[in-house]
Design an enzyme around this catalytic site. Structure first.
Site, PDB file in Angstrom:
ATOM      1  N   GLU A  54      66.652  46.663  42.344  1.00 40.72           N
ATOM      2  CA  GLU A  54      67.951  47.166  42.839  1.00 40.72           C
ATOM      3  C   GLU A  54      69.102  46.415  42.176  1.00 40.72           C
ATOM      4  O   GLU A  54      70.101  47.010  41.782  1.00 40.72           O
ATOM      5  CB  GLU A  54      68.037  47.002  44.360  1.00 40.72           C
ATOM      6  CG  GLU A  54      67.005  47.796  45.150  1.00 40.72           C
ATOM      7  CD  GLU A  54      65.709  47.026  45.390  1.00 40.72           C
ATOM      8  OE1 GLU A  54      65.303  46.229  44.523  1.00 40.72           O
ATOM      9  OE2 GLU A  54      65.105  47.227  46.462  1.00 40.72           O
ATOM     10  N   CYS A  77      64.274  44.950  50.167  1.00 42.74           N
ATOM     11  CA  CYS A  77      63.959  43.806  51.029  1.00 42.74           C
ATOM     12  C   CYS A  77      65.185  43.400  51.836  1.00 42.74           C
ATOM     13  O   CYS A  77      66.322  43.554  51.411  1.00 42.74           O
ATOM     14  CB  CYS A  77      63.428  42.639  50.203  1.00 42.74           C
ATOM     15  SG  CYS A  77      64.642  41.931  49.091  1.00 42.74           S
ATOM     16  N   CYS A  86      68.075  42.529  48.836  1.00 41.58           N
ATOM     17  CA  CYS A  86      68.582  43.687  48.106  1.00 41.58           C
ATOM     18  C   CYS A  86      69.450  44.560  48.991  1.00 41.58           C
ATOM     19  O   CYS A  86      70.367  45.225  48.513  1.00 41.58           O
ATOM     20  CB  CYS A  86      67.409  44.521  47.598  1.00 41.58           C
ATOM     21  SG  CYS A  86      66.499  43.635  46.346  1.00 41.58           S
ATOM     22  N   SER A 170      26.723  48.862  23.640  1.00 44.16           N
ATOM     23  CA  SER A 170      27.800  49.636  24.262  1.00 44.16           C
ATOM     24  C   SER A 170      29.091  49.594  23.444  1.00 44.16           C
ATOM     25  O   SER A 170      30.087  50.215  23.802  1.00 44.16           O
ATOM     26  CB  SER A 170      28.083  49.102  25.663  1.00 44.16           C
ATOM     27  OG  SER A 170      28.604  47.794  25.591  1.00 44.16           O
TER      28      SER A 170
HETATM   29  N1  LIG Z   1      30.324  50.788  28.762  1.00 43.60           N
HETATM   30  C1  LIG Z   1      30.710  49.900  29.629  1.00 43.60           C
HETATM   31  O1  LIG Z   1      31.786  50.018  30.248  1.00 43.60           O
HETATM   32  C2  LIG Z   1      29.855  48.718  29.879  1.00 43.60           C
HETATM   33  C3  LIG Z   1      30.339  47.710  30.696  1.00 43.60           C
HETATM   34  C4  LIG Z   1      29.531  46.629  30.963  1.00 43.60           C
HETATM   35  C5  LIG Z   1      28.258  46.604  30.453  1.00 43.60           C
HETATM   36  N2  LIG Z   1      27.809  47.582  29.675  1.00 43.60           N
HETATM   37  C6  LIG Z   1      26.408  47.566  29.185  1.00 43.60           C
HETATM   38  O2  LIG Z   1      25.579  47.555  30.312  1.00 43.60           O
HETATM   39  C7  LIG Z   1      24.409  46.795  30.061  1.00 43.60           C
HETATM   40  C8  LIG Z   1      24.246  45.763  31.155  1.00 43.60           C
HETATM   41  O3  LIG Z   1      24.308  46.402  32.413  1.00 43.60           O
HETATM   42  P1  LIG Z   1      23.173  46.202  33.488  1.00 43.60           P
HETATM   43  O4  LIG Z   1      23.340  47.261  34.499  1.00 43.60           O
HETATM   44  O5  LIG Z   1      21.875  46.090  32.802  1.00 43.60           O
HETATM   45  O6  LIG Z   1      23.486  44.785  34.103  1.00 43.60           O
HETATM   46  P2  LIG Z   1      24.768  44.053  34.765  1.00 43.60           P
HETATM   47  O7  LIG Z   1      25.225  44.825  35.938  1.00 43.60           O
HETATM   48  O8  LIG Z   1      25.737  43.663  33.723  1.00 43.60           O
HETATM   49  O9  LIG Z   1      24.101  42.711  35.222  1.00 43.60           O
HETATM   50  C9  LIG Z   1      23.069  42.726  36.179  1.00 43.60           C
HETATM   51  C10 LIG Z   1      22.753  41.290  36.467  1.00 43.60           C
HETATM   52  O10 LIG Z   1      23.860  40.738  37.201  1.00 43.60           O
HETATM   53  C11 LIG Z   1      23.381  39.726  38.031  1.00 43.60           C
HETATM   54  N3  LIG Z   1      23.771  39.965  39.423  1.00 43.60           N
HETATM   55  C12 LIG Z   1      24.331  39.048  40.242  1.00 43.60           C
HETATM   56  N4  LIG Z   1      24.555  39.539  41.430  1.00 43.60           N
HETATM   57  C13 LIG Z   1      24.108  40.818  41.405  1.00 43.60           C
HETATM   58  C14 LIG Z   1      24.059  41.824  42.372  1.00 43.60           C
HETATM   59  N5  LIG Z   1      24.491  41.622  43.604  1.00 43.60           N
HETATM   60  N6  LIG Z   1      23.544  42.997  42.010  1.00 43.60           N
HETATM   61  C15 LIG Z   1      23.098  43.232  40.777  1.00 43.60           C
HETATM   62  N7  LIG Z   1      23.126  42.287  39.813  1.00 43.60           N
HETATM   63  C16 LIG Z   1      23.638  41.089  40.123  1.00 43.60           C
HETATM   64  C17 LIG Z   1      21.872  39.705  37.848  1.00 43.60           C
HETATM   65  O11 LIG Z   1      21.731  38.699  36.845  1.00 43.60           O
HETATM   66  P3  LIG Z   1      20.418  38.096  36.217  1.00 43.60           P
HETATM   67  O12 LIG Z   1      19.932  39.113  35.266  1.00 43.60           O
HETATM   68  O13 LIG Z   1      20.907  36.865  35.554  1.00 43.60           O
HETATM   69  O14 LIG Z   1      19.495  37.848  37.338  1.00 43.60           O
HETATM   70  C18 LIG Z   1      21.559  41.069  37.335  1.00 43.60           C
HETATM   71  O15 LIG Z   1      20.395  41.105  36.600  1.00 43.60           O
HETATM   72  C19 LIG Z   1      24.597  46.200  28.698  1.00 43.60           C
HETATM   73  O16 LIG Z   1      23.855  46.974  27.783  1.00 43.60           O
HETATM   74  C20 LIG Z   1      26.060  46.354  28.417  1.00 43.60           C
HETATM   75  O17 LIG Z   1      26.302  46.536  27.038  1.00 43.60           O
HETATM   76  C21 LIG Z   1      28.577  48.647  29.368  1.00 43.60           C
END
Ligand SMILES: NC(=O)c1ccc[n+]([C@@H]2O[C@H](COP(=O)([O-])OP(=O)(O)OC[C@H]3O[C@@H](n4cnc5c(N)ncnc54)[C@H](OP(=O)(O)O)[C@@H]3O)[C@@H](O)[C@H]2O)c1
Length: 357
Positions: A54, A77, A86, A170
């Site tokens: 403002e 505010c 403001c 990815s």
């Molecule tokens: N295109 C996109 O926007 C994008 C974004 C992100 C990732 N990615 C791709 O996605 C893939 C990875 O994804 P993802 O689904 O395999 O795994 P993620 O969700 O990245 O990781 C899963 C891991 O997170 C940990 N974690 C901790 N707390 C958790 C919970 N409450 N629930 C689930 N996991 C938990 C565990 O770790 P630990 O394994 O250490 O036990 C689990 O194995 C990769 O290939 C990456 O390149 C793409």
């Protein structure tokens, strides 16, 4: 062509975005001063602690504010914070009508509309209130609940909802414009999180490297599990430069090594508990950037407030990594539709922003 109050409110909402990444924990606010259907001053809240929208608009309008209408996205505010109220500035400038988007949820600052009315100003409120609230969703959340951050889930996915190919690759599903938009998004949150597998596979930096330089660089969070985290990956290796938090189940992880690198370790038995700890540590707005298993776990627990889904025009097939995994979901009849906030083209990709219904 005279500018209508509705058009002026759209313009004020647009101006308010100029404060993204710069004003939190204050809200984004934009203001337009209208004199006989002509815009005579524009303003926005540009920096935390600096002039409110403002004041900037009134300053630009000068004498032309007398008898004018102030169109402002958030209730002006009525209290003295880092800046004088403001409401008093609007009265001193001789504004005769004030059009307001959303009411101020902050009990300290609200009461502005009532004060204006009692001083004889005509006040119209609730104009594009939904848009104004969506724009300041983190601010409204902060005043409404204190148990967890306002949480945004952002994923870039294929047409068949895969976030990586079968090998886990990815980079890059989405195009350059979408990636630039993500850097803009990052600038406006307090922390950026990924799951352990994403930290291992993608080796992300999770920093805001776009056109907006955030007032405070977002912290980084890894939701780790039982798996290891590479100490030479960007996140851990630069933990002494950019604040980095690792959330890990009690008794797991390599706490001593991580802490020696400057990592802040949170041991937590559940996602809701971890969210509570992050909130208590000052994370009001959290951006989760995947992966699919973390996304599924957060959705299953009802911990996501907004989804920003970037859909790229390609298929990756069933061997790809699913965007949402590990969440069995329920019957269609129980699936509550999310509210569409925005649909926009980002180059060849499509951005869909949805708030929980
Ligand atoms: N295109 C996109 O926007 C994008 C974004 C992100 C990732 N990615 C791709 O996605 C893939 C990875 O994804 P993802 O689904 O395999 O795994 P993620 O969700 O990245 O990781 C899963 C891991 O997170 C940990 N974690 C901790 N707390 C958790 C919970 N409450 N629930 C689930 N996991 C938990 C565990 O770790 P630990 O394994 O250490 O036990 C689990 O194995 C990769 O290939 C990456 O390149 C793409």
């Amino acid at each position: 062509v005279p500018v209508t109050e509705l058009e002026a409110m759209h313009r004020a909402l647009e101006l308010a975005w100029n404060g993204w990444g710069r004003v939190a924990p204050n809200p984004l606010v934009g203001c337009v001063i209208l004199q006989d259907g002509v815009s005579v001053g524009e303003g926005w809240h540009a920096d935390y602690g600096g002039w409110h929208a403002e004041r900037m608009a009134l300053e630009a309008a000068g004498d032309r504010a007398r008898g004018a209408t102030a169109v402002v996205t958030l209730e002006p505010c009525a209290h003295t914070g880092k800046q004088p109220p403001c409401v008093e500035a609007l009265l001193a400038a001789g504004v005769s009508r004030v059009v307001i988007g959303a009411g101020d949820p902050n009990p300290l600052a609200s009461g502005g509309a009532a004060r204006l009315r009692s001083a004889g100003v005509v006040v119209e409120d609730g104009v594009l209130a939904g848009e104004a609230q969506h724009q300041n969703a983190a601010f409204f959340h902060r005043h409404q609940r204190h148990d967890r951050p306002w949480t945004v889930l952002k994923l870039a996915m294929s047409l068949d909802a895969r976030i990586a190919d079968a090998t886990g690759r990815s980079q890059w599903i989405s195009g350059e414009e979408a990636r630039e938009w993500v850097h803009w998004l990052r600038a406006g949150v307090d922390a950026i999180a990924v799951g352990g597998a994403t930290a291992r596979t993608d080796n992300p930096r999770l920093t805001a490297r776009g056109s907006v330089t955030p007032r405070r660089p977002p912290r980084r969070v890894v939701f780790a599990g039982r798996g290891s985290l590479p100490t030479d990956g960007h996140l851990l290796a630069t933990a002494s430069e950019v604040e980095t938090i690792v959330v890990v189940p009690p008794g797991h992880g390599d706490r001593a090594t991580w802490e020696a690198l400057g990592v802040h370790v949170i041991e937590s038995g559940s996602l809701p508990q971890a969210m509570g700890v992050l909130k208590a540590a000052g994370v009001d707005a959290l951006l989760v950037e995947g992966g699919g298993r973390l996304a599924g776990a957060l959705l299953a627990e009802g911990l996501v407030d907004r989804c920003c889904l970037i859909q790229a025009p390609l298929f990756l097939g069933t061997a790809g990594v699913p965007a949402v995994a590990g969440w069995p979901g329920g019957p269609l009849a129980d699936a509550t539709p999310w509210n569409v906030v925005e649909r926009r083209a980002l180059g060849r990709d499509t951005l869909l922003v949805l708030d929980r219904g």
